[in-house]
Design a protein around this motif. Structure first.
Motif, PDB file in Angstrom:
ATOM      1  N   ASP A 324       0.981  -1.160   0.066  1.00 17.78           N
ATOM      2  CA  ASP A 324       0.015   0.008  -0.235  1.00 17.78           C
ATOM      3  C   ASP A 324       0.999   1.322   0.009  1.00 17.78           C
ATOM      4  OD1 ASP A 324       0.777  -0.811   2.418  1.00 17.78           O
ATOM      5  OD2 ASP A 324      -0.640   0.663   3.515  1.00 17.78           O
ATOM      6  N   GLU A 325       0.382   2.187  -0.491  1.00 18.13           N
ATOM      7  CA  GLU A 325       0.818   3.687  -0.328  1.00 18.13           C
ATOM      8  C   GLU A 325       2.176   3.811  -0.529  1.00 18.13           C
ATOM      9  OE1 GLU A 325      -2.469   5.275   2.848  1.00 18.13           O
ATOM     10  OE2 GLU A 325      -0.528   4.226   3.668  1.00 18.13           O
ATOM     11  N   TRP A 374      -2.137  -5.430   0.022  1.00 16.66           N
ATOM     12  CA  TRP A 374      -3.184  -4.546  -0.155  1.00 16.66           C
ATOM     13  C   TRP A 374      -3.663  -4.269  -1.455  1.00 16.66           C
ATOM     14  CZ3 TRP A 374      -5.196  -3.988   4.298  1.00 16.66           C
ATOM     15  CH2 TRP A 374      -4.653  -4.016   5.750  1.00 16.66           C
ATOM     16  N   TRP A 391      -8.950  -2.618   0.456  1.00 17.28           N
ATOM     17  CA  TRP A 391      -9.157  -1.642   2.024  1.00 17.28           C
ATOM     18  C   TRP A 391      -9.660  -0.138   1.509  1.00 17.28           C
ATOM     19  CZ3 TRP A 391      -6.562   3.271   2.952  1.00 17.28           C
ATOM     20  CH2 TRP A 391      -5.251   3.544   2.090  1.00 17.28           C
ATOM     21  N   TYR A 416     -12.519  -0.151   9.288  1.00 17.86           N
ATOM     22  CA  TYR A 416     -11.358   0.503  10.007  1.00 17.86           C
ATOM     23  C   TYR A 416     -11.755   0.934  11.257  1.00 17.86           C
ATOM     24  CZ  TYR A 416      -7.864   0.370   6.408  1.00 17.86           C
ATOM     25  OH  TYR A 416      -6.945   0.222   5.434  1.00 17.86           O
ATOM     26  N   TRP A 472      -5.247   0.134  12.878  1.00 10.26           N
ATOM     27  CA  TRP A 472      -3.944   0.975  12.795  1.00 10.26           C
ATOM     28  C   TRP A 472      -3.578   1.773  13.982  1.00 10.26           C
ATOM     29  CZ3 TRP A 472      -1.415  -0.535   8.730  1.00 10.26           C
ATOM     30  CH2 TRP A 472      -2.021  -1.087   7.679  1.00 10.26           C
TER      31      TRP A 472
END
Ligand code: ACM
Length: 665
Positions: A324-325, A374, A391, A416, A472
């Protein structure tokens, strides 16, 4: 009459158990089983270890640990709990049958996981403390049960904050309690690398420690306190064994190529070292950072080495590579990456991401494992056998399932659990330590989620392996805060992951949840509230009016709705003669005490009323002052005949106003 009443009492004592998740089939019958100190547990050969755990749990309610007698020993026991496996029963994997009759409890699993699930159902039926009689009456019944999904997951980020081994074990206990069978352990982050890797000791010597963290209430600031921690491989082995004994699979995540600042801080040579500013420190702020692994042979060797050690520790079929990211800015600047792109025919950063993921898939495949990541692992084209964890909403999951890939639904829209579970302002009014990352995810919304998106055909839907909640940890300074966010939403997750869609019923769930909450409380779990949408009405039909505006949904009625946790919040500064008035449903028959409290503990200097009066009236035109506000509070006697009660501002103030439940009693 008497006889009937007594008979009903006997039945009522053994009430229908408040089970979460709700079983597929539950049929109650007449009679009950009395569980007492003489009860023995009779596991078959495969269930001995699980029986030991159950015996420990029964000790709490029986006052002594029950004896364990092998099921193979054909001794007659007048009071027993059988725990056995029989692959021939008519149940799918992880299914079980549980029968309670006056003779005892019989749990038969399709497999060991099924029999274990049956023991979790039994544990939920137990009272939370030892009854005075020393005996527990369990109503006769038969349960036939199996899960809707094979992947019933909870994720926990230990990168942003680190939680000790004992807390991780507690977390696993509660996963098992809810029949959640997958623990997605997020072990690496920009802000901390948390697992010992023997071949790369600096990952933890350097990468597990950061110089500072943002304090609660100011995410763009620094507390200047060195912070860190990591799990040794011995500790990891212990945790993996602990989870295995409870039929929880741990899926480890090493997040790459992004979220790698801590690792690159430890080994800068794995970063894009042909561009300026490539080497970070272990990050001290949350968010997405530009540091990504370089797509070089040296790095793929590093990845291979790390996963060699990870695979030796974790028997999971799936290994999570994150994905992810991962910003592409560093790759776009690197001449080495440009050469790679030319050589491999990669057009852009997404193609480089895809190249990276495919290389990782080969590494994992060679170790006999499956890659999960992800949904950004779709960028530039998904590797052939990858499983996708969706997600960013459901889109990545839907597209992947349509292409024939397996999917776990983990959408930030419904799953989440680091999001607020009540309106942010209401949470923050309790104190700055209640700060969460963002969002608003009440338990009702979690419960309302169906992991199978409507866009999928029946065949495509088979690719939905299951569903997972995310935790998270940016705003979880300690494990107590993890609990606050995880519970009770985890119970809603358990039900959407297990119970057939047609059996779901939110009101029934809330009623059963009360029983589950008793278990949380008895165990000292720091659970959050069961958020219920406030109704915009007073408790008794009284009407309220105010000259003030209303902030968000903090309606005036909430100051007189009979609930302490709700409140009115004005949306502006106060002027002289601003008022808040209750017109009572009927005039007071007797004198009554009126108490008013204003101001929230953490917000805007409290948003208290600094200068004001409490007034009463019989007709709404003549008003009598009964008290001045002092320290944000007022209390007075309202005489019989009072039909209206009013709070009136006597001097302007810049702070807004929070008005808690007004009591007239
Ligand atoms: C994620 O929330 N970055 C998977």
């Amino acid at each position: 009459m008497m006889g009937l009443a007594l008979g009903m009492m006997a039945v009522c004592r053994a009430e229908t158990p408040p089970l979460v998740p709700l079983p597929v089939e539950l049929n109650e019958s007449e009679g009950a089983f009395e569980l007492g100190p003489e009860t023995v547990i009779r596991p078959d050969r495969t269930m001995r270890a699980e029986a030991e755990i159950l015996a420990g749990e029964l000790t709490r309610v029986l006052g002594a640990k029950p004896k364990i007698v092998p099921a193979e020993l054909r001794i007659l026991h007048p009071s027993q709990i059988e725990v056995i496996v029989n692959p021939d029963i008519d149940q799918p994997a992880e299914g079980y049958a549980l029968r309670i009759s006056p003779k005892g409890v019989r749990i038969v699993g399709k497999d060991a996981a099924g029999a274990w699930n049956g023991t979790r159902t039994l544990v939920q039926m137990l009272p939370v403390e030892k009854p005075e009689s020393g005996k527990v009456e369990l109503r006769s019944l038969e349960i036939l049960d199996h899960p809707r999904f094979g992947w019933r997951g909870m994720h926990l980020d230990v990168g942003r904050h680190f939680f000790p081994v004992e807390d991780i074990k507690k977390f696993i206990d509660w996963l098992a309690f809810h029949k959640i069978n997958t623990f997605h352990w997020h072990l690496s982050e920009d802000q901390g690398w948390r697992i010992e890797i023997k071949k790369y000791p600096k990952l933890t010597e350097v990468g597990a420690w950061r110089d500072s963290s943002p304090p609660y209430g100011n995410r763009n600031s620094d507390d200047g306190v060195r912070y860190g921690g990591f799990y040794t491989q011995e500790q990891v082995k212990d945790i993996v064994a602990y989870a295995k004994a409870r039929h929880v699979t741990i899926v480890p995540e090493i997040d790459m190529p992004g979220h790698m600042a801590a690792a690159i801080a430890a080994y800068p040579e794995f970063g894009n070292d042909d561009i300026p500013g490539y080497a970070p420190k272990v990050e001290t702020r949350w968010g997405v950072h530009p540091y990504v692994l370089a797509p070089t042979e040296t790095v793929f060797q590093f990845v291979d080495d790390v996963f060699t050690e990870i695979c030796a520790l974790f028997p999971s079929e799936y290994i999570h590579m994150g994905g992810d990211e991962a910003p592409k800015v560093q790759w776009e600047k690197s001449s080495r990456v440009k050469e790679l792109m030319k050589r491999e025919g990669l057009k852009n950063g997404h193609d480089v991401q895809s190249y990276f993921v495919k290389r990782v898939e080969k590494i994992l495949e060679a170790k006999g494992r499956k890659l999960i990541g992800w949904d950004e692992i779709r960028e530039g084209g998904l590797s052939p056998k990858a499983t996708v964890m969706s997600w960013r909403g459901e889109a990545g999951g839907i597209a992947s399932a349509k292409e024939g890939h397996d999917v776990v639904m983990a959408s930030n829209s419904h799953l989440y659990f680091d999001y607020y579970q009540e309106p942010a302002a209401q949470a923050l009014a309790k104190g700055v330590e209640y700060e969460a990352i963002a969002g608003f995810l009440p338990i009702s919304k979690v419960y309302g989620y169906d992991p199978v998106p409507a866009a999928l055909s029946e065949t495509e839907a088979k690719h939905i392996l299951g569903v997972q909640g995310q935790l998270w940890a940016e705003y979880f300074k300690d494990y107590k805060k993890v609990e606050y966010h995880a519970f009770p939403r985890m119970a809603a997750l358990a039900e959407i992951a297990w119970t057939p869609l047609e059996r779901k019923d939110y009101q029934g769930f809330l009623a059963r949840l009360e029983g589950v909450m008793k278990h949380y409380e008895a165990a000292g779990v720091n659970h959050g509230p069961v958020y219920r949408e406030p109704k915009r009405e007073t408790k008794d039909g009284s009407t309220v009016s105010t000259s003030l505006g209303i902030y968000q949904q903090f309606w005036p009625e909430l100051a007189y709705d009979g609930r302490d946790e709700t409140f009115f919040w004005a949306d502006r500064e106060l002027k002289t003669d601003d008022h808040f008035t209750i017109r009572l449903a009927k005039p007071l028959e007797n004198d009554a005490t009126v108490t008013v409290q204003t101001g929230g503990p953490a917000s805007r200097n409290g948003d208290r009323l600094e200068n004001g009066v409490l007034e009463v009236s019989t007709d709404g035109s003549e008003w009598t002052k009964v008290a001045d506000f002092s320290g944000g509070k007022a209390a007075a006697t309202a005489p019989a005949g009072t039909s209206q009660v009013r709070i009136r501002v006597t001097k302007p103030q810049t702070n807004w106003l929070i008005l808690h439940e007004i009591r007239i009693e």
